[in-house]
Design a protein around this motif. Sequence first.
Motif, PDB file in Angstrom:
ATOM      1  N   LEU A 168      -2.871  -5.663  10.953  1.00 41.38           N
ATOM      2  CA  LEU A 168      -2.000  -6.526  11.743  1.00 41.38           C
ATOM      3  C   LEU A 168      -2.248  -7.991  11.378  1.00 41.38           C
ATOM      4  CD1 LEU A 168      -2.326  -4.718  15.177  1.00 41.38           C
ATOM      5  CD2 LEU A 168      -0.545  -4.431  13.454  1.00 41.38           C
ATOM      6  N   PRO A 169      -1.347  -8.900  11.757  1.00 44.04           N
ATOM      7  CA  PRO A 169      -1.516 -10.329  11.413  1.00 44.04           C
ATOM      8  C   PRO A 169      -2.855 -10.913  11.849  1.00 44.04           C
ATOM      9  CG  PRO A 169       0.712  -9.928  12.181  1.00 44.04           C
ATOM     10  CD  PRO A 169      -0.039  -8.664  12.408  1.00 44.04           C
ATOM     11  N   ASP A 170      -3.426 -10.397  12.939  1.00 43.11           N
ATOM     12  CA  ASP A 170      -4.714 -10.925  13.381  1.00 43.11           C
ATOM     13  C   ASP A 170      -5.898 -10.275  12.669  1.00 43.11           C
ATOM     14  OD1 ASP A 170      -4.760  -8.400  14.435  1.00 43.11           O
ATOM     15  OD2 ASP A 170      -4.942  -9.018  16.542  1.00 43.11           O
ATOM     16  N   GLY A 171      -5.617  -9.394  11.686  1.00 41.06           N
ATOM     17  CA  GLY A 171      -6.681  -8.764  10.910  1.00 41.06           C
ATOM     18  C   GLY A 171      -7.201  -7.465  11.491  1.00 41.06           C
ATOM     19  N   SER A 172      -6.729  -7.075  12.669  1.00 37.90           N
ATOM     20  CA  SER A 172      -7.206  -5.834  13.286  1.00 37.90           C
ATOM     21  C   SER A 172      -6.464  -4.631  12.707  1.00 37.90           C
ATOM     22  CB  SER A 172      -6.997  -5.883  14.801  1.00 37.90           C
ATOM     23  OG  SER A 172      -5.610  -5.998  15.102  1.00 37.90           O
ATOM     24  N   LEU A 173      -7.050  -3.432  12.909  1.00 37.78           N
ATOM     25  CA  LEU A 173      -6.427  -2.212  12.415  1.00 37.78           C
ATOM     26  C   LEU A 173      -5.186  -1.874  13.226  1.00 37.78           C
ATOM     27  CD1 LEU A 173      -9.548   0.075  11.819  1.00 37.78           C
ATOM     28  CD2 LEU A 173      -8.143  -1.059  10.083  1.00 37.78           C
ATOM     29  N   ASP A 174      -4.232  -1.344  12.567  1.00 33.89           N
ATOM     30  CA  ASP A 174      -3.031  -0.841  13.229  1.00 33.89           C
ATOM     31  C   ASP A 174      -3.450   0.302  14.156  1.00 33.89           C
ATOM     32  OD1 ASP A 174      -0.599   0.786  13.691  1.00 33.89           O
ATOM     33  OD2 ASP A 174       0.322  -0.608  12.256  1.00 33.89           O
ATOM     34  N   PRO A 175      -3.003   0.319  15.405  1.00 32.27           N
ATOM     35  CA  PRO A 175      -3.428   1.385  16.330  1.00 32.27           C
ATOM     36  C   PRO A 175      -3.026   2.780  15.866  1.00 32.27           C
ATOM     37  CG  PRO A 175      -1.683   0.024  17.291  1.00 32.27           C
ATOM     38  CD  PRO A 175      -2.149  -0.689  16.074  1.00 32.27           C
ATOM     39  N   ARG A 176      -2.054   2.856  14.999  1.00 27.40           N
ATOM     40  CA  ARG A 176      -1.654   4.170  14.502  1.00 27.40           C
ATOM     41  C   ARG A 176      -2.724   4.811  13.605  1.00 27.40           C
ATOM     42  NH1 ARG A 176       4.080   2.564  12.007  1.00 27.40           N
ATOM     43  NH2 ARG A 176       2.812   0.722  11.498  1.00 27.40           N
ATOM     44  N   GLU A 177      -3.722   4.017  13.194  1.00 25.59           N
ATOM     45  CA  GLU A 177      -4.797   4.566  12.378  1.00 25.59           C
ATOM     46  C   GLU A 177      -5.576   5.658  13.117  1.00 25.59           C
ATOM     47  OE1 GLU A 177      -5.344   4.160   9.306  1.00 25.59           O
ATOM     48  OE2 GLU A 177      -4.423   2.261   8.720  1.00 25.59           O
ATOM     49  N   SER A 178      -5.538   5.638  14.422  1.00 26.64           N
ATOM     50  CA  SER A 178      -6.284   6.632  15.198  1.00 26.64           C
ATOM     51  C   SER A 178      -5.509   7.932  15.363  1.00 26.64           C
ATOM     52  CB  SER A 178      -6.623   6.065  16.591  1.00 26.64           C
ATOM     53  OG  SER A 178      -5.425   5.744  17.296  1.00 26.64           O
ATOM     54  N   ASP A 179      -4.250   7.967  14.864  1.00 25.76           N
ATOM     55  CA  ASP A 179      -3.456   9.185  14.946  1.00 25.76           C
ATOM     56  C   ASP A 179      -3.985  10.238  13.969  1.00 25.76           C
ATOM     57  OD1 ASP A 179      -1.956   7.916  16.816  1.00 25.76           O
ATOM     58  OD2 ASP A 179      -0.301   7.388  15.459  1.00 25.76           O
ATOM     59  N   ASN A 180      -3.268  11.316  13.870  1.00 23.03           N
ATOM     60  CA  ASN A 180      -3.655  12.427  13.000  1.00 23.03           C
ATOM     61  C   ASN A 180      -3.973  11.956  11.582  1.00 23.03           C
ATOM     62  OD1 ASN A 180      -3.957  14.950  11.786  1.00 23.03           O
ATOM     63  ND2 ASN A 180      -1.743  15.203  11.509  1.00 23.03           N
ATOM     64  N   ARG A 181      -5.196  12.255  11.115  1.00 20.78           N
ATOM     65  CA  ARG A 181      -5.587  11.861   9.756  1.00 20.78           C
ATOM     66  C   ARG A 181      -5.409  13.010   8.756  1.00 20.78           C
ATOM     67  NH1 ARG A 181      -6.240   6.638   9.396  1.00 20.78           N
ATOM     68  NH2 ARG A 181      -7.676   6.933   7.640  1.00 20.78           N
ATOM     69  N   HIS A 182      -4.958  14.154   9.244  1.00 19.50           N
ATOM     70  CA  HIS A 182      -4.780  15.334   8.383  1.00 19.50           C
ATOM     71  C   HIS A 182      -3.310  15.376   7.958  1.00 19.50           C
ATOM     72  CE1 HIS A 182      -6.014  19.650   7.404  1.00 19.50           C
ATOM     73  NE2 HIS A 182      -4.781  19.508   6.959  1.00 19.50           N
ATOM     74  N   ARG A 183      -3.013  14.715   6.834  1.00 18.24           N
ATOM     75  CA  ARG A 183      -1.610  14.607   6.438  1.00 18.24           C
ATOM     76  C   ARG A 183      -1.340  15.119   5.028  1.00 18.24           C
ATOM     77  NH1 ARG A 183       0.748   9.045   9.179  1.00 18.24           N
ATOM     78  NH2 ARG A 183      -0.504   9.137  11.067  1.00 18.24           N
ATOM     79  N   ALA A 184      -2.321  15.583   4.337  1.00 14.74           N
ATOM     80  CA  ALA A 184      -2.091  16.212   3.037  1.00 14.74           C
ATOM     81  C   ALA A 184      -1.694  17.671   3.247  1.00 14.74           C
ATOM     82  CB  ALA A 184      -3.339  16.113   2.180  1.00 14.74           C
ATOM     83  N   TYR A 185      -1.089  18.262   2.255  1.00 16.26           N
ATOM     84  CA  TYR A 185      -0.646  19.650   2.350  1.00 16.26           C
ATOM     85  C   TYR A 185      -1.096  20.396   1.097  1.00 16.26           C
ATOM     86  CZ  TYR A 185       2.246  18.392   6.347  1.00 16.26           C
ATOM     87  OH  TYR A 185       2.682  17.961   7.581  1.00 16.26           O
ATOM     88  N   GLY A 186      -2.369  20.699   1.025  1.00 15.69           N
ATOM     89  CA  GLY A 186      -2.895  21.402  -0.140  1.00 15.69           C
ATOM     90  C   GLY A 186      -3.080  22.867   0.150  1.00 15.69           C
TER      91      GLY A 186
END
Length: 911
Positions: free
Chosen positions: A337-355
């Motif tokens: 974000l403009p203030d340098g903090s992480l986007d809150p969506r980073e805490s969402d599902n981190r399992h997004r690959a499909y192997g």
Amino acid sequence: MPHPFAIRFKRTALAMLLGAPLAALPGMVQAQQAESSQQHYQIPAGPLEQALLSIARQSGRTISFAPELGSVHSTAVDGTYSTQQAIDQALQGTGLAVRVSKDGVFIIVPAPAAVAAPPANAAQGDIPTLDVVVSTGVRGRSARTVTSSPTPIDVIRGDQLSAGGIGLKEALDKAIPSLYIRSSHRNNNDSVMKPTGLRGLSAGHVLVLINGKRRHNSSLYQRTAEDETGVNPVDLDLIPTSSIDRIEVLRDGAAAQYGSDAIAGVVNIILKSNDHGGELVSSLGQYYAGDGETYKQTWNQGFSLPNEGFVNLALDARKNARTDRSISATDQFYARLPDGSLDPRESDNRHRAYGGSPESKGINASYNAELPINDALQLYSFSTISKREPTVWHNYRRPNSVNNIPEVYSNGFVPKYSFEEIDYQALFGGRGTLGEWDWDLSSSYAYSRTKHNVDETLNASLGPSSPTSFWLYTWKNKEWTNNLDFSRTFELDGLSKPLQFAWGLQHRYEKYQIDAGDPLSYAIGDYVFSSGPLAGRPAAPGAQGTYQVGGAEAADARSRNNYSAYFDIGLNPTDKWFVGFAGRHERFDDSAGNVTIGKLSSRYELTPTLAIRGNFGNGFKAPSLSQSIATDSTCTLGRINGVSSQVCSQRVGVYTALGQALGAQPLKPERSTDFSLGLTYEPAANLRFTLDAYRIALRDRIASTGYLGGSAVSQILSNAGLPDYYQIKYFANALDTRTHGIDAVSEYLQDAGAWGQVRWNLAYNWNETDITKIHDTPAVLQATGLTLFDRQKQGYLTESQPKSKLILGVNWKYRQIGVDLKLTRYSSIKELENNPLYDASYGAKWLTDLTLSWQALDNLTLELGANNLFDVKPDANGFPGGNPQGLPPYGYVSPFGFNGGYYFTNLKFTY
């Protein structure tokens, strides 16, 4: 008859053949029914084999006999008889008799007066036998069993292929020690058509036949980094398993007998020939993880034609869901974000690959037919037709990457690659006699087409206006094959048996075509990010998700004709010694040129139960047309120095301007020299051992180069209109290899008395491939410091296949209950990198398969089981340098995949 398979019923079927002589039948109930059920037979006097075949077809019973009995003539069978009465009538005056096994198999043996009397406590038919007559590697009127053959041959019964919840390739893998499947999960077509090799060589070095006739190749060519041969091999999964009577696998070089591709061996698929009755099989299963659900329905039905002809129909329909073995990604998805903090969506599902394995649905159909016209002419035909539609989900494209346009996919996207495949082959022929000669004339036409698409994607270099779905390209393969074969025997003084002589001619026309896709799918746009962490960087070109084909280097089509002539001689200087000679000359009207090859084979009986056999010859494999014109480009993730990294690359054909600027040359045939030496030991009819050592030297082996790029070739790339960060590769006669190994097979068929019958199997293969020479880097690249065939590519040949495979199996039949248990051990493997610090190692693994069956009714059987019973997976060492993308951690070279345990149920209805 010229072709060994043209005689599949005359020499091999006699219904045995129709599986192992003691194939799993419903037991004593059916044996008793065979005695009481009567039918009317009207069979003229003639060759015994023909009479027995007619009885087998009409009665639906299995009849087994030794090959040396094939020249005997029978009396007429005219009247109403039980099966045994009909056989007894045919055997009158032949010095032969029939025994009925406990499982209802009719076994032809010398009459009791000619053999030692059985033990007083032995019931008729109690002696089990492993005798199996084979047709692979045999020409003319001779017939051989597995142990009397001068070449090593495995026979896999149809019931072995239909048992369990596995496909045809997997069934072969669990039956043949030197067969190897590379279970690719690279998110392309190789994850659908898994490459299948033999004796350490690739799928392109194995010839596939159906009923003794050459099977056409698929339009899909191999381009996975681990098996990047560029060949478009036969796809076994497009042949209905319900149509297969048995499969004979010749584990030896046979190019002199059968032509190009048979360097490592031959797989001959014999189709069912029953003229009545049928079978329905319904299957359901899924992986322990709760995904990969599979539904399969098969059907087979026989119908009679005039003059004791038949037509056999088969249909397989299958649908399976995808699997996913990815893990959570670790690095950043979104821009800060403009203030340098992480986007809150980073805490969402981190399992997004499909192997994992793809989703797929398909249907395969076939027929097999024969129509005798008279004693001197028989017409025959078979055909297969398939449609398949797989869908492969690719790796996640992050919102803050050069692969994505946030205005189109604000949360990133997962491309969905799919293709539609149509495949068919039709063969028509006739066989008969002309004087002393047997002849066989046939013609086969085949067509395979795959149209590739991608959805839920974009071409980021086109910016926010990019389409989100594309037609990528279409591959087409056509083959037209014509055969004319002759064979006969000659009585020569001094020979213990007639000399077998065969010769023939073949013409084959091949055409391979690649159609370029939607121009926007391969366009290199000029979109540059204007803000955020990617400001000033160009967006990635090409449709995300898979390969694209088009532009100046797109291939069109290439065709060629092949003309060949062969001879095959088999003789017995003594009763104990067989010698075979084969020679072949082939002429191609392209860069493959002319090839002349030969083979010498021999077998000598040291004792009535022990024999030594050996083969020596040379062979060849003509370059596949796909290897010459293969072209595609992509920007996707690859494994570089142990890390999943993005690479933009283009494969170019050897005839293109860019390919030739980088040193590509027209491809030459691969040449082989092979030698094998083995022992066969059969101390009893129910016990057999074979041991064979082999060595295959392969020259001018075709392989893909490594990545060619960087400042050294930037000007060449610029001249071709490509960005300087692109990597180029092409196929070349890159190296010479030497493969050596040992195959050991043991089978024991045990009569357990009141406890039924047990079939024990032990099979072992040790195999090693060495690179003996890497060809010089082309002159145009010698000053660049680039290596044509790098360490990573070398490792895929020498280290990424198991050096040994051990199979232990036991199949127990007790009344209505059956138990089938298999243990398979794959030795350790490695995945090399150009930087040795990032090599990956995977330890040896044991896999256990278990199937339980219950014959609830005479015609209804229920099976329950599990493949990989203990849920074994490869070691999670796939990315020693880091796996920030969350890809499956098991690497790409496992011989058994990484999906884990799979359980299933089958319901079989026979009528």
